[in-house]
Every structure is written in structure tokens, then in C-alpha cells.
Write an enzyme that holds these catalytic residues in place. Structure first.
Site, PDB file in Angstrom:
ATOM      1  N   GLY A   1       1.162  -5.720   0.405  1.00  0.00           N
ATOM      2  CA  GLY A   1       0.335  -5.807  -0.784  1.00  0.00           C
ATOM      3  C   GLY A   1       1.172  -6.263  -2.100  1.00  0.00           C
ATOM      4  O   GLY A   1       0.570  -6.882  -2.975  1.00  0.00           O
TER       5      GLY A   1
ATOM      6  N   GLU B   1       2.110  -6.818   7.823  1.00  0.00           N
ATOM      7  CA  GLU B   1       0.786  -6.103   8.030  1.00  0.00           C
ATOM      8  C   GLU B   1       0.694  -6.275   9.585  1.00  0.00           C
ATOM      9  O   GLU B   1       0.252  -5.169  10.277  1.00  0.00           O
ATOM     10  CB  GLU B   1      -0.721  -6.598   7.496  1.00  0.00           C
ATOM     11  CG  GLU B   1      -0.623  -6.478   5.966  1.00  0.00           C
ATOM     12  CD  GLU B   1       0.225  -6.919   5.346  1.00  0.00           C
ATOM     13  OE1 GLU B   1       1.040  -7.877   5.496  1.00  0.00           O
ATOM     14  OE2 GLU B   1       0.130  -7.010   3.665  1.00  0.00           O
TER      15      GLU B   1
ATOM     16  N   GLU C   1       1.159  -9.660  -1.944  1.00  0.00           N
ATOM     17  CA  GLU C   1      -0.165 -10.347  -2.288  1.00  0.00           C
ATOM     18  C   GLU C   1      -0.420  -9.991  -3.730  1.00  0.00           C
ATOM     19  O   GLU C   1      -0.972 -11.225  -4.453  1.00  0.00           O
ATOM     20  CB  GLU C   1      -1.169  -9.268  -1.437  1.00  0.00           C
ATOM     21  CG  GLU C   1      -1.011  -9.874  -0.214  1.00  0.00           C
ATOM     22  CD  GLU C   1      -2.432  -9.023   0.814  1.00  0.00           C
ATOM     23  OE1 GLU C   1      -2.121  -7.924   0.937  1.00  0.00           O
ATOM     24  OE2 GLU C   1      -3.044  -9.638   1.519  1.00  0.00           O
TER      25      GLU C   1
ATOM     26  N   ALA D   1       0.786  -1.307  -0.103  1.00  0.00           N
ATOM     27  CA  ALA D   1       0.049   0.027  -0.043  1.00  0.00           C
ATOM     28  C   ALA D   1       0.984   1.346  -0.065  1.00  0.00           C
ATOM     29  O   ALA D   1       1.856   1.318   0.675  1.00  0.00           O
ATOM     30  CB  ALA D   1      -0.990  -0.097   1.211  1.00  0.00           C
TER      31      ALA D   1
END
Ligand code: NAD
Length: 697
Positions: free
Chosen positions: A104, A127, A107, A63
Site C-alpha cells: 500500500g 502482496e 500504491e 497496510a
């Protein structure tokens, strides 16, 4: 297509290149480009496979923190939208990972069908460190690839692994030596030649060792033990269990729900507050970021005692040559021997290579001649805590140090302005208040004197970062930010003893609340004599000061703490385990009789409120007086220097979460209690409480 993602085709292989410096944050400028690239490659029948790549230094850091808490973060397409397109992509899709794929970013790579990486690349889902969980399929895809146990370990610690380990675990399919893009294209072509198609992680099953019910029970118990106070790690285990027991889309929905829940928890808000607060401390309103700084190539430290030795190690660790000056041969030898022993202990633990220790030792140059600091770009004084000694030293430094050298004092309580006045260059003087052990503790209070030049301040903040410190600017006052607040905390801890509590009850209450160490264990570790010396001096300087004499009674007996084998507790030889001491309790009881106090039972809640609100109230004064630049700086001081629990976000953030009106009401109550006259409500606290506002904006 946006500029942040470039599209090209190489011999039938589409390449989507992410280009959103510095870390390819998956912000609103990058996400549409990635999705458009995937769609274009899908629509083009001549394209047989797709490579998704970042720069060799950064696949993606996840992010975009610049968009945190803004609507842009959830502006479509979201990462989940991209993931859906990745899953549906009918041709092989390969992530080419250089540098790092974190959060992210990983991911995104997990939703690709294959992964190749440069040697040494870092892959992780950190995270949990912000009190949340991977919210774009990470908790569902990672266990399908690595098995439940390894996935839980990676996601609950948040620690990344290197590409080589990832390769061994199956998280990465191939390590690319040489050019990443070429290697990824070659990998894609090989897949095609072998007739391999898409390989979606969502279609795999989760490997669980043994009976799943027992496995997850055990995992929960282990994780709970390690993560007291933090809800996210247990939620991660729950998501992995969902991955193992439910269809992929249900697991994904569960992950989303738990993510939304965690985002709203106080613990996660506190951790995110800390994350941003740490990035704020170097922003000084009247010292812009582009303020020119002075070059720091060499340093000198005067005094090689507890602090000087640790400070010298900080420079050596950062590769900066440092001269260490002592007053006499014996002290110099002792200081150097301690430095050597500290490094040797780290080498023995396998955390430092012998050659690295040798290299660092070679950077430290011991001397008895103050004249040897003449070429240093910064001189840090760490001699005895006495104004006459420090002023005399600064007078001599003024005569010796080269023009433009920064002259810093490590004083903990003395007036930095008065020290600066001993020189003809007060603009070059400031305080650098390290915390003990200086080579370990991350906090550095940078004390800005009335005449400190802006470039001196800017240079010192920058240097602090090089030394691996978290610098926080403090104005000049007795104790600066941290110790000035601590004095009020100490005062309450001792009043509580007088009223009926024991050291162990107070420690247990505050440790149970989350403090790394209760106050009495802390006093014993730091040495009770240090506080005693300061009290004796302050009693002369501030005759109006009210404090409990019970600590003096302990010191008069020579019970200085761990180093003396006894203090507020007893210690077995060679052990740091505190053992409650009936003699201490008897001494406290005798003290109560002397001052005519009948002991009462005190609830843990009162102990916590009185000690923590004492910090908050003094913090409010410090903020109002401009000693601290912002409430979050005060929080960082306590989080990085005083063992304040990160999941509570620091004293000011904690007060915000309790509600300032409630904090104020409690303090008003304390004003009617024992030594109530010592509670003077900080005007800023009263005002913000009345306005329904918070310390942290
Ligand atoms: P210390 O007594 O361990 O060391 C001081 C050293 O300075 C001694 O080795 C002494 O020989 C040397 N010295 C004295 N005068 C000197 C001179 N003129 N030239 C060269 N060397 C001289 O003290 P310390 O605990 O390291 O504290 C040093 C400073 O750091 C003090 O100002 C103290 O308040 C501050 N400080 C201490 C701590 C802590 O936890 N100990 C924490 C933060 C700041």
C-alpha cells in the site's frame, strides 16, 4: 489533523509528513491525516504543489499489520479514498521516498503524480506473498508506468526493486542525493518553473509488447508454471490485462473484485497464517519479552561434521567469532575444508564476494583443544549421537566453560535433561536442534529442558534471530516436534509400500499435493543409514514399536541413498535425479510375500490422507502434552523445516481447513485398515472435533 501526519508549508510547497513508526503503516491513525493534508493543500491558494514524505528510513510499508483482520483496517478514509483525492488533486503531488515504499505504501506513491527517491530505496508490491494482490490501484497504475511485462514480473514475484532501477524504468523520476525533503521541494519548484502540472497515472495507457491477446496468453502460461498451487499470480495477470484493455475505473473495480475473492481463498488464508505464525514463535507465555538476556559475543561449536560445520557457518555469517573443536586433526581438516568449499561454491555462483568469504573464514577458529572454548558465551555440541559421548563432553564442558556460558546440544533424539544432568549447571543447558544443511535451513528447534533458565531460553531465541533462523520452542521428548511427527509419517509411507504402492507413486502423490519432496526421495537424500541407526536403537528402547522392516531390507544391501548411488531409487553418477529401480520393486514384492500381504491398488488420495493425517494426529498429541506452545508453532516447523507447502499453511492449519471432524472420521476409517492398531486418535483431536473447534484458535 492527527499527530501521525504533520502538515507544513515551505515557500509555497505543502509538505505532508507521515510519522507512524516503525514503518509508516497506513493504519487508521495515519490515513485521516494524509487525507486532511491533501485537502488542506488543495484549499490553500498559496500552495502550488504538495510533497508527501515519510522518514528517510521508511516512506511506508503499506497496510498496518497490527490492524490486520480488524475493523480498523477498513475504517474510512480507506487508502482508496486517499487515492481518489490524489487523482483529483489539481496541483503537482510528489512522493518523496526514503527507505522503502512497499505494498500500500507504493500504491500511495503511485497515486502521487511524481516520485523522487533516495539512493537504494526499495520499491515493491509484495502482496502476492500473502496470496493476495495489490488492492489499491497497484495492478492498474504500475503497468501504466512500467508496461505490462515488467509490472507482471514485479507483482507476481513480489520482489522489490531499488530506486536506481526504478529510475531507469520510469517508476521514479529523480534520485535525490542528500536531504530528501530539500531535494523533493527543489524538484517541485523545478516542475512549477517548467509549467508542469499534475500527471496522473490513471490517464496513461498500458504498453503491451506485440499482440495483446498473445502477450497475455504467454504471460498466463509462464506465470502458471511458476505458481502451481497459488491462485494470486494468475489473478494479477488478469488485472494487468484489465488495465490494458478497459477504462481505468473499470479496471479498478475488477481489481477490487479479484482482491475480495483472493482474500477468502484457503491459499491466501494459509499464507497469512504463516506470516503471523512466524511472528508468534518467540512469544513464550512465562518468559516475558523484557526478560534480561545474556550477551553473546563469541561462540564455540564442538564437532565439525555435517552439522557442526554448518552451525559454525551460521555464526560466521552473522559476524560472530566462533571456535570449532574437533577430536582429531583429520576430522578438523575435513570439517574446515567442507566449510571452505561451501563458501567457495557460493562465491563461484556470484552470490558472495571473495572478501566477504575471507572475512567469514577468518571468524572461524579451528582447534583440537576443548580448553579453547573457555571464553565462549555459547557452546554448541554437535558430536556423535550417543548419550555416553554427549554426557562425557558436557561433564568436561562444565569444568571448562566460563560461568554464565550457555551450553547447547544439537542432539536430534536424545534426552536433553539427561545431558544437562551431566553438568552442575543444568539451568544453562538447552537444545538447539538445527536442520541440515544448518547454514541454509531456517528452522531451529530450541529445546527447553526441565531446568533451563528463562534468560537462557530468551537469549537463545534472540540469538537465533541474529543467525537468521526461525526459532520454535519445543519441550523435551524423543524427536522433539518435527521428527517425532515425522516418525508417524514415515511409518505410514512404509506401510503403504507393504500394501501395494511403489516409492515413486507415494512420492508423486505427496509432491502432487504440494510437499517439496516426496518421502522416499527425502530418505535417499538424508541417507537411509541414519534412520536405520535410530530404528535399531529405538527397537531396543521401545520393543513395542511397530514398523515396516522393508526399509531395513534396503539398508542391509547398503542402498543408503544418493551418497551410495542407490537407495529407494537409482542415481547416475554425479546426478540427483531419482530413477525408479525394478530391483527395489522386486525387493518390496518379496517382502510382501514374506509377511503374507497381497498387494492392492491404492489411490493417491489415500496416500496423502494417511501420511498427512499421521502428522496431524501426532501434532495434536504434541500440542496437548505442551511440547509445542501453540498449533501455529507446529505449522512453522513443517513449513520451514520439512518442505510443507506454504499455501496449505502447515499440517495443523490444513487439518483446520479440512475440518477436524472429517480428519477424525478418516482416522477412524484407517483404524479398520492395514496396521490399524497403529492409529491411536489423539484425545485433543477427538475433543476439538466434537466441539466443532480448530487447532489454530
Ligand atoms: P557427524 O558424524 O557428521 O559429525 C560428528 C563430528 O563430531 C565428527 O566429525 C567427530 O569427529 C566429532 N566428534 C565426536 N566426538 C567428539 C568430541 N568428543 N570432541 C570433538 N569432536 C567430536 O555427525 P552430524 O551429522 O554432524 O551430527 C552431529 C549431531 O547433530 C548429532 O547429535 C546428530 O544427531 C545431530 N543432528 C544431525 C542432523 C543431520 O541431518 N545430520 C540433523 C540434526 C541434528
Amino acid at each position: 489533523m492527527t499527530e501521525a501526519a504533520a502538515y507544513s508549508v515551505h515557500d509555497g510547497i505543502a509538505v505532508v509528513t507521515m510519522n507512524n513508526p516503525p514503518v509508516n503503516g497506513l493504519g487508521s491513525v495515519l490515513r485521516p491525516g494524509i487525507l486532511a493534508g491533501i485537502q488542506r493543500a488543495e484549499a490553500d491558494p498559496t500552495v502550488k504543489a504538495l510533497v508527501l514524505i515519510g522518514s528517510p528510513k521508511a516512506f511506508s510499508g503499506g497496510a498496518d499489520i497490527r490492524e490486520f483482520n480488524t475493523p480498523k483496517a477498513s475504517q474510512p478514509p480507506t487508502l482508496q479514498d486517499i487515492n481518489r483525492a490524489q487523482d483529483a488533486f489539481p496541483k503537482p503531488m510528489i512522493a518523496a521516498i526514503g527507505g522503502f515504499a512497499l505494498g500500500g505504501g507504493l500504491e500511495l506513491a503511485l497515486a502521487c503524480h511524481y516520485r523522487v527517491a533516495l539512493p537504494g530505496a526499495q520499491l515493491g508490491l509484495p502482496e502476492v506473498k500473502l496470496g493476495i494482490l495489490p488492492g489499491a490501484g497497484g495492478t492498474q497504475r504500475l503497468p501504466r508506468l512500467l508496461g505490462a511485462a515488467k509490472a507482471i514480473e514485479m507483482m507476481t514475484t513480489g520482489n522489490p526493486i531499488r530506486a536506481e532501477e526504478a529510475r531507469a524504468l520510469g517508476l521514479v523520476d529523480e534520485i535525490v542525493e542528500g536531504d530528501l525533503l530539500e531535494g523533493a521541494i527543489a524538484f517541485a519548484k523545478r516542475l512549477l518553473a517548467e509549467g508542469k502540472g499534475p500527471r496522473r497515472i490513471r490517464d496513461m495507457t498500458v504498453r503491451v509488447e506485440g499482440d495483446p491477446k498473445q502477450f497475455f496468453e504467454r504471460a498466463r502460461a509462464e506465470v502458471a508454471k511458476r505458481s502451481r498451487g497459488y491462485p494470486a499470480p494468475l489473478e494479477i495477470v488478469g488485472c494487468v490485462e484489465a488495465a490494458a484493455s478497459r477504462p481505468f475505473d473499470e479496471g479498478l473495480a475488477y481489481e477490487r473484485e479479484r482482491f475480495q475473492y483472493l482474500v477468502e481463498t484457503v491459499e491466501s488464508k494459509a499464507l497469512r497464517h504463516m506470516f503471523f505464525a512466524e511472528r508468534q514463535t518467540t512469544k513464550i507465555p512465562d518468559v516475558p519479552e523484557d526478560t534480561p538476556t545474556r550477551e553473546i559475543r563469541t561462540a564455540a561449536v564442538v564437532g565439525a561434521g555435517t552439522m557442526g560445520g554448518g552451525i559454525a557457518m551460521c555464526f560466521a555469517n552473522a559476524g560472530i567469532p566462533v571456535t570449532v573443536v574437533e577430536a582429531n586433526e583429520a576430522a578438523l581438516e575435513r570439517g574446515m575444508a567442507t566449510i571452505r568449499a561451501n563458501y567457495a561454491a557460493t562465491v563461484a555462483k556470484g552470490r558472495l564476494a571473495q572478501e566477504e568469504m575471507d572475512r567469514r573464514m577468518a571468524l572461524i577458529r579451528p582447534t583440537l583443544a576443548l580448553a579453547d572454548v573457555a571464553q565462549a558465551d555459547i557452546v554448541i555440541e554437535a558430536v556423535f549421537e550417543r548419550m555416553d559421548v554427549k554426557q562425557d563432553l558436557f561433564r568436561r564442558l562444565d569444568a571448562i566453560a566460563k560461568p554464565g556460558a550457555i551450553l547447547a546440544t544439537n542432539t536430534s533424539t536424545l534426552d536433553v535433561n539427561a545431558i544437562a544432568q551431566a553438568t552442575r549447571r543444568p539451568e544453562d543447558v538447552l537444545g538447539t536442534h538445527f536442520f541440515s544443511p544448518a547454514n541454509v535451513m531456517r528452522l531451529l528447534e530450541v529445546v527447553r529442558g526441565a531446568r533451563t533458565a528463562k534468560d537462557v531460553l530468551a537469549t537463545t531465541m534472540k540469538l537465533a534471530k541474529r543467525l537468521g533462523k526461525v526459532p520454535v520452542v519445543s519441550g523435551v521428548c524423543d524427536g522433539f516436534i518435527g521428527n517425532r511427527m515425522l516418525e508417524k509419517y514415515v511409518q505410514q509411507s512404509l506401510f503403504l509400500l507393504e500394501e501395494g504402492a511403489t516409492p515413486q507413486q507415494i512420492d508423486r502423490a505427496l509432491e502432487g499435493w504440494g510437499m517439496a519432496m516426496g518421502p522416499f526421495r527425502m530418505y535417499d537424500m538424508a541417507g537411509n543409514d541414519i534412520g536405520w541407526e535410530i530404528r535399531k536403537r529405538r527397537a531396543k528402547e521401545r520393543p513395542e514399536m511397530v514398523y515396516s522392516k522393508v526399509a531395513d531390507r534396503i539398508c542391509e544391501r547398503g542402498w543408503f541413498g544418493q551418497k551410495a548411488g542407490r537407495g529407494w531409487y537409482r542415481y547416475e553418477p554425479g546426478s540427483r535425479t531419482p530413477i525408479p529401480d525394478p530391483e527395489v520393486e522386486a525387493l518390496i514384492a518379496e517382502h510382501r510375500r514374506e509377511i503374507g500381504v497381497a498387494p492392492r491398488a491404492i489411490a493417491d488420495e489415500e496416500i496423502v490422507e494417511r501420511c498427512i493425517y499421521a502428522l496431524v494426529n501426532e501434532g495434536a498429541r504434541i500440542l496437548e502434552e505442551g511440547i509445542a506452545l501453540r498449533a501455529s508453532d507446529i505449522d512453522i516447523v513443517y513449513l520451514t523445516g520439512y518442505g510443507f507447502p506454504p499455501y496449505r499453511g502447515g499440517p495443523m492449519f490444513y487439518a483446520d481447513t479440512v475440518g477436524l471432524a472429517k480428519v477424525l472420521a478418516a482416522i477412524e476409517r484407517f483404524r479398520n485398515g492395514y496396521q490399524g492398531g497403529q492409529w491411536q486418535v489423539a484425545p485433543l483431536l477427538a475433543r476439538l472435533a466434537a466441539e466443532g473447534k480448530r487447532f489454530n484458535g
